[in-house]
Design a protein around this motif. Structure first.
Motif, short mmCIF file in Angstrom:
data_model
loop_
_atom_site.label_atom_id
_atom_site.label_comp_id
_atom_site.label_asym_id
_atom_site.label_seq_id
_atom_site.Cartn_x
_atom_site.Cartn_y
_atom_site.Cartn_z
N LEU A 4 0.86 -1.17 0.00
CA LEU A 4 0.00 0.00 0.00
C LEU A 4 0.90 1.22 0.00
N CYS A 22 -4.06 6.25 -1.99
CA CYS A 22 -3.40 5.02 -1.55
C CYS A 22 -3.62 3.97 -2.62
N ALA A 24 -2.94 0.19 -4.06
CA ALA A 24 -2.67 -1.16 -3.58
C ALA A 24 -2.19 -2.04 -4.72
N CYS A 95 -2.49 4.56 5.32
CA CYS A 95 -3.50 3.77 4.63
C CYS A 95 -3.52 2.36 5.21
N GLY A 110 0.33 1.04 4.78
CA GLY A 110 1.24 1.84 3.99
C GLY A 110 2.31 2.47 4.86
#
Length: 119
Positions: A4, A22, A24, A95, A110
């Motif tokens: 992330l 954010c 992924a 995140c 993250g």
């Protein structure tokens, strides 16, 4: 591996706006419930906004009406639109993604992005 990656933080004046993103990878994004947390110096981490895979959202009381969380599953990205920013919003924003696999909750994080609200 699951990653992330947050972006969009920076320095903004009180009353200004920022949009955090954010992205992924390494996982089926649509299976994840996503959230934004923040941590200010000397304070514990707190959940700011949450959005489940179906799109329902929730917010901590202090940001209601000012922040909006959304997601774009086609882009594997969750956003946090922050308006009417206040100095007390200053923090590192993280995140979070989570899913249930075989009855067990998995959490992914993250690296964080700094948001500073100051004159």
């Amino acid at each position: 591996q699951v990653q992330l990656v947050e972006s969009g933080g920076g320095l903004v004046q009180p009353g200004g706006s920022l949009r955090l993103s954010c992205a992924a990878s390494g996982i089926i994004f649509s299976s994840l419930a996503m959230g934004w947390y923040r941590q200010a110096p000397g304070k514990q981490r707190e959940l700011v906004a949450d959005i489940i895979s179906g799109g329902s959202t929730g917010y901590v009381e202090s940001v209601k009406g000012r922040f909006t969380v959304s997601r774009d599953n086609a882009k594997n990205t969750v956003y946090l639109q922050m308006n009417s920013l206040r100095p007390e919003d200053t923090a590192v924003y993280y995140c979070n993604g989570r899913q249930v696999l075989s009855g067990r909750l998995q959490n992914f994080w993250g690296q964080g992005t700094q948001v500073t609200v100051s004159s």
